[in-house]
Design a protein around this motif. Structure first.
Motif, mmCIF file in Angstrom:
data_model
loop_
_atom_site.group_PDB
_atom_site.id
_atom_site.type_symbol
_atom_site.label_atom_id
_atom_site.label_comp_id
_atom_site.label_asym_id
_atom_site.label_seq_id
_atom_site.Cartn_x
_atom_site.Cartn_y
_atom_site.Cartn_z
ATOM 1 N N ARG A 196 0.691 -1.053 -0.403
ATOM 2 C CA ARG A 196 -0.535 0.112 -0.198
ATOM 3 C C ARG A 196 0.961 1.173 -0.281
ATOM 4 O O ARG A 196 0.520 2.430 -0.698
ATOM 5 C CB ARG A 196 -0.882 0.224 1.031
ATOM 6 C CG ARG A 196 -1.831 -1.453 0.738
ATOM 7 C CD ARG A 196 -3.120 -1.397 2.206
ATOM 8 N NE ARG A 196 -4.063 -2.499 2.537
ATOM 9 C CZ ARG A 196 -4.624 -2.667 3.106
ATOM 10 N NH1 ARG A 196 -3.829 -2.473 4.460
ATOM 11 N NH2 ARG A 196 -5.287 -3.809 2.885
ATOM 12 N N GLN A 197 2.188 1.284 0.622
ATOM 13 C CA GLN A 197 2.903 2.222 0.845
ATOM 14 C C GLN A 197 3.630 2.762 -1.069
ATOM 15 O O GLN A 197 3.608 3.380 -1.173
ATOM 16 C CB GLN A 197 4.282 2.140 1.907
ATOM 17 C CG GLN A 197 4.965 3.154 1.937
ATOM 18 C CD GLN A 197 3.964 4.664 2.426
ATOM 19 O OE1 GLN A 197 3.187 5.154 2.924
ATOM 20 N NE2 GLN A 197 4.496 5.615 1.623
ATOM 21 N N ALA A 200 1.323 3.650 -3.240
ATOM 22 C CA ALA A 200 0.718 5.813 -2.637
ATOM 23 C C ALA A 200 2.581 6.449 -3.198
ATOM 24 O O ALA A 200 1.919 6.910 -3.764
ATOM 25 C CB ALA A 200 0.535 5.711 -1.220
ATOM 26 N N ARG A 266 -5.092 1.819 -0.388
ATOM 27 C CA ARG A 266 -6.111 2.286 0.162
ATOM 28 C C ARG A 266 -4.745 4.428 0.317
ATOM 29 O O ARG A 266 -5.707 4.903 1.007
ATOM 30 C CB ARG A 266 -5.932 1.641 1.743
ATOM 31 C CG ARG A 266 -6.103 2.110 3.006
ATOM 32 C CD ARG A 266 -5.808 1.330 4.184
ATOM 33 N NE ARG A 266 -6.967 0.286 3.754
ATOM 34 C CZ ARG A 266 -7.129 -0.610 4.820
ATOM 35 N NH1 ARG A 266 -6.732 -1.020 5.559
ATOM 36 N NH2 ARG A 266 -8.430 -1.835 4.546
ATOM 37 N N GLU A 267 -3.480 3.818 0.637
ATOM 38 C CA GLU A 267 -2.639 4.378 0.965
ATOM 39 C C GLU A 267 -2.551 5.900 0.166
ATOM 40 O O GLU A 267 -2.012 6.992 0.292
ATOM 41 C CB GLU A 267 -1.857 4.491 1.563
ATOM 42 C CG GLU A 267 -1.912 3.634 2.919
ATOM 43 C CD GLU A 267 -2.871 3.982 4.011
ATOM 44 O OE1 GLU A 267 -1.794 5.765 3.957
ATOM 45 O OE2 GLU A 267 -3.321 3.340 4.501
ATOM 46 N N HIS A 270 -2.334 10.629 0.815
ATOM 47 C CA HIS A 270 -2.219 10.397 2.193
ATOM 48 C C HIS A 270 -1.556 11.177 2.475
ATOM 49 O O HIS A 270 -1.349 12.541 3.055
ATOM 50 C CB HIS A 270 -1.982 8.691 2.884
ATOM 51 C CG HIS A 270 -3.585 8.681 3.103
ATOM 52 N ND1 HIS A 270 -3.875 7.310 4.316
ATOM 53 C CD2 HIS A 270 -5.148 8.360 2.484
ATOM 54 C CE1 HIS A 270 -4.712 6.475 3.694
ATOM 55 N NE2 HIS A 270 -5.974 7.632 3.317
#
Length: 276
Positions: A196-197, A200, A266-267, A270
């Motif tokens: 996820r990171q 992103a 998801r990320e 952010h």
């Protein structure tokens, strides 16, 4: 063309068996007051991934679920657990019927481990492997010890990301047993967080076309008996390939997550919100 092994014959069968654009999938949970467990959630997950794969191939699907007539509390616990696992709700839910009328005409019948055979029912039969704790492992429940209200706690023990359980199950061929341990769940959780990171970070770079060889391989393995573990392996490789631009990695992960259902984006965004 999608092919899957029919448990009755052990042979790969093309689905749908006739040229049309709608595949009907029925997931069978066990009849009787046996309680529901991770094995039943896994069967519903397999049905979900099959439906997602069908749609990725340009077809439509219709999903059914047959299950015991559960008390409201247990039915709600099951729905919460499935939502946490990212399993799409079925089009139709029905209680077990002796003649199996709800799913009699389904193309594919997905059976949770331990469900009774229904040889009179047509279509392809898929038997999903069991889920249980590894030898000597405590704290991970199976059906024999898991009341339905405790399903969500089994999916996300001690506040863990429930999609780590989804990833752990997806990492095994659907026919093979899955042994759930704290170590395996933690590894799945770490991999999800890392991916996820990365997604992103890649999202901040210009978009690029997905690698044709990766897409071709993913389509091939999914079409050949729902080879989801090979898709996860392919993403592991893509993440480290120097010849694939960041934007192409983002597009690849986001596209294949349509089948995986791991919320890999998801990320995204952010970092920007944190900076402002």
């Amino acid at each position: 063309m999608l092919r899957i092994v029919d448990t009755r014959t052990g042979h790969l069968v093309e689905i749908p068996s006739v040229r049309r654009h709608l595949l009907s999938i029925c997931v069978h949970l066990p009849a009787g007051d046996v309680g529901l467990g991770l094995g039943d959630l896994r069967a519903l997950l397999v049905g979900d991934v099959l439906a997602r794969t069908v749609e990725l191939n340009g077809l439509q699907s219709r999903t059914f679920r047959t299950m015991p007539d559960l008390p409201d509390e247990q039915a709600e616990a099951l729905d919460r657990s499935l939502s946490a696992l990212g399993v799409h709700p079925p089009d139709t839910v029905g209680v077990h019927h002796p003649r199996g009328t709800l799913c009699a005409a389904a193309d594919v019948h997905v059976h949770a481990y331990g469900t009774a055979a229904q040889d009179a029912v047509g279509g392809v039969r898929i038997d999903v492997g069991q889920v249980g704790p590894a030898s000597g492992e405590r704290g991970v429940a199976d059906r024999a010890h898991l009341p339905s209200p405790g399903l969500l706690e089994a999916v996300a023990p001690e506040g863990a990301d429930p999609l780590a359980m989804r990833m752990l199950m997806l990492g095994h061929a659907y026919r093979t047993p899955v042994f759930v341990t704290r170590t395996a769940l933690e590894e799945a959780r770490r991999t999800l967080a890392d991916w996820r990171q990365l997604v992103a970070d890649w999202a901040q770079e210009p978009s690029r076309p997905m690698p044709a060889d990766v897409l071709r391989h993913a389509h091939d393995v999914l079409a050949d008996d729902l080879g989801v573990p090979a898709v996860l392996d392919a993403l592991l490789t893509v993440a480290t390939r120097a010849d694939v631009p960041a934007g192409a990695k983002f597009e690849t992960f986001a596209f294949l997550d349509r089948v995986l259902g791991l919320d890999l984006a998801r990320e995204v965004g952010h970092q920007h919100r944190a900076a402002t």
